[in-house]
Design an enzyme around this catalytic site. Structure first.
Site, mmCIF file in Angstrom:
data_model
loop_
_atom_site.group_PDB
_atom_site.id
_atom_site.type_symbol
_atom_site.label_atom_id
_atom_site.label_comp_id
_atom_site.label_asym_id
_atom_site.label_seq_id
_atom_site.Cartn_x
_atom_site.Cartn_y
_atom_site.Cartn_z
ATOM 1 N N HIS A 74 16.910 -32.059 -33.109
ATOM 2 C CA HIS A 74 18.437 -31.461 -32.970
ATOM 3 C C HIS A 74 18.924 -30.971 -34.333
ATOM 4 O O HIS A 74 18.849 -31.259 -35.214
ATOM 5 C CB HIS A 74 19.160 -32.652 -32.594
ATOM 6 C CG HIS A 74 19.314 -32.988 -31.197
ATOM 7 N ND1 HIS A 74 19.178 -34.168 -30.614
ATOM 8 C CD2 HIS A 74 19.093 -32.185 -29.877
ATOM 9 C CE1 HIS A 74 18.910 -34.252 -29.122
ATOM 10 N NE2 HIS A 74 18.918 -33.033 -28.886
ATOM 11 N N GLU A 77 20.978 -33.089 -36.707
ATOM 12 C CA GLU A 77 20.513 -34.385 -37.269
ATOM 13 C C GLU A 77 19.309 -33.711 -38.221
ATOM 14 O O GLU A 77 18.084 -34.347 -38.306
ATOM 15 C CB GLU A 77 19.658 -34.693 -35.867
ATOM 16 C CG GLU A 77 20.650 -35.476 -34.990
ATOM 17 C CD GLU A 77 20.222 -35.674 -33.789
ATOM 18 O OE1 GLU A 77 18.929 -36.081 -33.567
ATOM 19 O OE2 GLU A 77 21.106 -35.899 -32.707
ATOM 20 N N HIS A 213 15.498 -39.055 -34.354
ATOM 21 C CA HIS A 213 16.794 -38.586 -34.116
ATOM 22 C C HIS A 213 17.820 -39.428 -34.973
ATOM 23 O O HIS A 213 17.486 -40.512 -35.568
ATOM 24 C CB HIS A 213 17.054 -38.506 -32.761
ATOM 25 C CG HIS A 213 16.175 -37.505 -31.862
ATOM 26 N ND1 HIS A 213 16.861 -36.478 -31.209
ATOM 27 C CD2 HIS A 213 14.887 -37.522 -31.659
ATOM 28 C CE1 HIS A 213 15.873 -35.701 -30.741
ATOM 29 N NE2 HIS A 213 14.499 -36.496 -30.746
ATOM 30 N N GLU A 272 16.263 -43.861 -33.440
ATOM 31 C CA GLU A 272 17.602 -43.147 -33.530
ATOM 32 C C GLU A 272 17.951 -43.785 -35.188
ATOM 33 O O GLU A 272 18.330 -45.040 -35.210
ATOM 34 C CB GLU A 272 18.857 -43.681 -32.785
ATOM 35 C CG GLU A 272 18.296 -43.047 -31.229
ATOM 36 C CD GLU A 272 19.004 -41.550 -31.267
ATOM 37 O OE1 GLU A 272 19.457 -40.915 -32.300
ATOM 38 O OE2 GLU A 272 18.484 -41.012 -30.167
#
Length: 302
Positions: A74, A77, A213, A272
């Site tokens: 992403h 990110e 991420h 994450e």
């Protein structure tokens, strides 16, 4: 791999100190420096981005088991790219110093910058002379601020691109065309960045994969009950190593981890990193890396 770094005699090449963000040019420069310093790091092109930027895999180790990590899927990110690259550097240094780092048993394939065009767009806005300038501005609601942009340069969310419940995710997201996030493209693997990851994964047939991420300090490990029996316990070990939470995720499809589990029935994880609002600030880099390194080291141990 020892985390106290007693064997470290040189300053890390991969740093974000004094950086204003982290662009693809920064990444390419640091890769060049790393491969010069550490002959054990091999750079392998696996494809190109929409704008023709090389997608580089960095390979370490020579063990019989191939495993994989990727980052910066992403756009906003992008901080995950230097986080993973720092880990590559740490592994290479540890191996050179004779530390036990797990690379005798595995060959690690990493792709730290999956979405170079998007990472630059999220930080600098529309590049000069871009043929898609008017479209990009429209897709971003007329704003020149792209800090919340997650997609690639064609407005496709790369982590909604994979052929695992792609149609379900498209219906769930409700995005019918290019957008800053959530648009899965006209069909699975329409984007060269996602297609390159799939080609690499099918060629190497990794025994396990992990995708970085941001944010939330959570680890996702399942996909529609198709994950192997050991995946939950493995995720628990990863989470404990870094003080994260292992989470059984529902209502999500078409991600890289989802596709890998679906096609290979092997362990796949989404990590994450950090906490806050994307893009996470560079000031948090060292603390995030301190928590992340033991998670990635545990992943290598398997």
């Amino acid at each position: 791999m020892n985390s106290d770094r007693k064997a470290r005699h040189v300053r890390p090449l991969v740093t974000v100190k004094n950086f204003n963000g982290y662009r693809n040019a920064d990444y390419v420069k640091q890769v060049r420096e790393l491969t010069r310093r550490y002959p054990g790091i091999r750079a392998r092109p696996i494809g190109q981005s929409v704008l023709g930027e090389p997608l580089l895999a960095l390979v370490l180790g020579a063990g019989p088991e191939a495993i994989h990590m990727n980052a910066a899927v992403h756009a906003n990110e992008w901080i995950t790219a230097p986080l993973l690259l720092r880990f590559v550097e740490r592994l290479a240094e540890a191996r050179e110093a004779g530390e036990a780092c797990g690379l005798d048993a595995v060959t690690l394939w990493t792709v730290p910058m999956v979405n170079p065009d998007g990472a630059d767009l999220a930080q600098d806005g529309i590049p000069p002379g871009c043929a898609r300038a008017e479209e990009l501005a429209a897709w971003n609601g007329g704003s020149g601020d792209f800090r919340r942009w997650k997609a690639n340069i064609r407005g496709v969310d790369l982590n909604d691109q994979f052929p695992a419940g792609w149609e379900l995710e498209r219906e769930r997201r409700g995005a019918s065309g290019p957008a800053p996030q959530d648009y899965g493209g006209p069909h699975p693997l329409s984007e060269p960045e996602a297609a390159a990851l799939v080609r690499l994964t099918r060629e190497m047939r990794f025994s396990r994969v992990l995708s970085l991420h941001t944010q939330g300090k959570e680890i996702y490990w399942n996909y529609r009950e198709r994950e192997p029996r050991e995946a939950e316990a493995f995720a628990g070990r990863l989470a404990a190593a870094g003080g994260y939470r292992a989470v059984k995720l529902t209502g999500s499809d078409a991600g890289y981890k989802d596709w890998f589990i679906d096609e290979f029935r092997r362990p796949g994880f989404t990590v994450e990193v950090g906490e806050g609002v994307n893009p996470l600030p560079l000031e948090d880099f060292e603390e995030m890396y301190k928590e992340l390194e033991p998670i990635l080291a545990e992943f290598i141990r398997g």
